[in-house]
Enzyme design. Structure first.
Site, PDB file in Angstrom:
ATOM      1  N   HIS A 170      33.410  35.556  45.080  1.00 16.26           N
ATOM      2  CA  HIS A 170      33.436  36.994  45.375  1.00 16.26           C
ATOM      3  C   HIS A 170      33.890  37.205  46.804  1.00 16.26           C
ATOM      4  CE1 HIS A 170      30.158  36.092  42.538  1.00 16.26           C
ATOM      5  NE2 HIS A 170      30.725  37.065  41.844  1.00 16.26           N
ATOM      6  N   HIS A 200      36.324  37.414  36.947  1.00 15.03           N
ATOM      7  CA  HIS A 200      36.393  35.954  36.952  1.00 15.03           C
ATOM      8  C   HIS A 200      37.065  35.417  35.698  1.00 15.03           C
ATOM      9  CE1 HIS A 200      33.774  36.335  40.322  1.00 15.03           C
ATOM     10  NE2 HIS A 200      32.747  36.769  39.610  1.00 15.03           N
TER      11      HIS A 200
END
Lengths: 218, 328
Positions: B216, B54
């Site tokens: 995700h 991320h």
């Protein structure tokens, strides 16, 4: 005289469980790819391989510190959600069994029940939520029921194994409440939960280990 | 898989080595997979972390005025409690530590257990859980809303308050207020490939996009045909303002790329968002446009909007110096 699992024998059980997990990589990963993100087996397996590599050190420890060491090792080596749940379970069991030197028919129940409670608290999860808890919950429940109705040790251990298998199989119909599967439209219904599958493998191995190596004299 | 890596199993540590090399403000604790501020200051420590993939979240926000330590898990997997405890220890100067956690089952469990371990070491710890993704329906038992790019605004506000000398209680209270007042919504145009897996976890068809997909790749609300920037902005603004009353408010807005979307497109989107929110009598006083919380090479974008009060507004303006956000 009932069964007694010494810390060294518990490590022997872990080795068997680790071998069983190692063998089932493709099956568990394929299952996990359907409802999760496909990394459950890789992580769990590395946790058990780490324990196997540490067997000499573990075998020389007393029960409570050994359980703590197993918990800390699984927590780090597995990581993710499963790591912290197994870690919490073993750490709680280590605290609950501070006075115990072996696992017998009573302390093994304490072990299972403490592990279950710790996992439920850490995961804020209940039985029926399609998780590893389902196998353990049914195993502990069957163990207690058999014990309370005065059955022999062999029957109690067999009941525990059957409970674990039923808990695992019931996850097929359950809807996931937590984790990645819960974001799917069908909540994973129709598939076994991989965490329940690998938890069941361990409980089956533990049962078989007791039945084949500890109780075989009677 | 085409990725600029050496070994798919070493991507996290290789990345953190790089971050340490290029950023004089931070150090890399190799044992804990922790990036922490080189100079420890007497103040409340702020720690965040989570799965990798991320970036720049979260290590990119370590530095003056934001985080004191960021704990990295494997790609898309929570770090374990031992690593988080290392982060807490690195951040603790005796005044306690605030944990900023995104709302995922794995992160919650691991950070809670780390907080328990820290309590045994007599380190006071408070936690703030960020759950800004309005695409997920809230319910009593499920994990509920996910934490996404709005988390970066919580980092900034908590970090500024701590740097200004706030107590653990004050910092935790303000961070909670920021978390309570931020909402986000994202759209995804493509899947992404985990380095350790090698193939995309899923794909989104040509001409399609997914509304509300998680960072995700968690399924979103629906797949629909690809829309224009104006239409996407409208969906984002509607979803967010339906959920929280922003009318008349001053706000901070993050127009966040998921990793594979060019800045050109993010600025187009930002222009549309600005037009729409001003029409709703919302006054944006701070914009962040760029890649702030990504999902590897996923294409797509999210919008986050924080409803400000005076204290939060002041905190946003205070200086910070990190890899990914510099202010003042």
């Amino acid at each position: 005289m009932g069964f007694q699992i010494t810390p060294a024998e518990y490590v022997d059980y872990l080795i068997l469980a680790g071998e069983e997990i190692e063998k089932n990589g493709e099956y568990v990963t394929a299952l996990d790819a359907k409802t999760g993100d496909g990394d459950h087996w890789v992580n769990l397996n590395s946790g058990f391989q780490k324990l196997i590599a540490m067997q000499k050190e573990l075998k020389e420890m007393k029960l409570a510190p050994m359980l703590k060491k197993i918990g800390m090792t699984l927590m780090s080596a597995i990581g993710g959600s499963s790591g912290v749940l197994y870690g919490s379970g073993y750490l709680a069991a280590s605290k609950a069994l501070k006075e115990a030197e072996v696992l017998d028919i009573d302390t093994l129940y304490t072990f299972l029940q403490t592990e279950l409670t710790a996992m439920m608290e850490r995961g804020k999860a209940e039985p029926g939520w399609k998780t590893m808890i389902d196998s353990l919950y049914e195993a502990a429940k069957a163990y207690r029921a058999a014990k309370e109705t005065g059955q022999g040790e062999r029957q109690i251990i067999e009941a525990m194994k059957r409970g674990a298998e039923e808990g695992r199989d019931h996850t097929r119909e359950m809807e996931a409440v937590k984790g990645r599967a819960s974001y799917q439209a069908n909540k994973g219904v129709g598939e076994l939960d991989p965490g329940a599958v690998t938890m069941c493998m361990q409980l089956e191995c533990l049962g078989d280990f007791i039945l084949n190596h500890i109780l075989f004299e009677d | 898989m085409k990725k600029i890596i050496n070994d798919p199993n070493q991507v996290v540590s290789d990345m953190l080595v790089g971050m340490e090399a290029v950023s004089p403000e931070v150090c890399y604790d190799r044992e804990g997979e922790v990036i922490y501020r080189r100079k420890k200051i007497e103040k409340v420590g702020i720690v965040s972390g989570g799965g990798s993939g991320h970036e720049p979240a979260h290590a990119g926000y370590v530095g003056t005025g934001m985080l004191d330590a960021a704990v990295a898990g494997n790609v898309f997997a929570s770090p374990d409690p031992a690593r988080i405890l290392k982060g807490i220890e690195r951040a603790d100067s005796g005044q306690g530590v605030l944990l900023v956690v995104k709302n995922y089952s794995g992160d919650i469990m691991n950070f809670e257990m780390a907080a328990d371990l820290a309590a045994e070491l007599d380190i006071p710890v408070r936690s703030v859980i960020v759950r800004d993704d309005v695409a997920v329906r809230e319910s009593t038992y499920s994990t509920g809303r996910r934490g996404i790019a709005g988390t970066v605004l919580v980092h900034k506000i908590a970090g500024a308050k701590a740097e200004a000398g706030g107590t653990l209680e004050e910092v935790a209270e303000l961070a909670q207020r920021a978390a309570d007042n931020v909402r986000s919504f994202g759209v995804s145009l493509s899947g992404c490939t985990l380095p350790g897996v090698g193939t995309p976890g899923f794909s989104i068809g040509e001409g399609q996009m997914e509304l509300g997909m998680g960072i995700h790749g968690e399924p979103g609300i629906e797949q629909t045909e690809m829309k224009s920037a104006a239409e996407i902005a409208e969906i984002m603004v509607e979803k967010i303002t339906e959920d929280l009353d922003y009318s008349g408010a001053e706000t901070a807005v993050v127009v966040n790329g998921l990793g594979g979307t060019p800045l050109m497109e993010l600025y187009i989107l930002a222009g549309e968002i600005d037009r729409l929110i001003r029409a709703k009598h919302i006054t944006p006083v701070k914009y962040l446009v760029g890649n702030f919380m990504t999902s590897l090479e996923m294409s797509g974008a999210s919008m986050s909007m924080l409803r400000l009060d005076e204290e939060m507004k002041d905190c946003l303006k205070l200086p910070c110096n990190t890899m990914a956000w510099k202010e003042g």
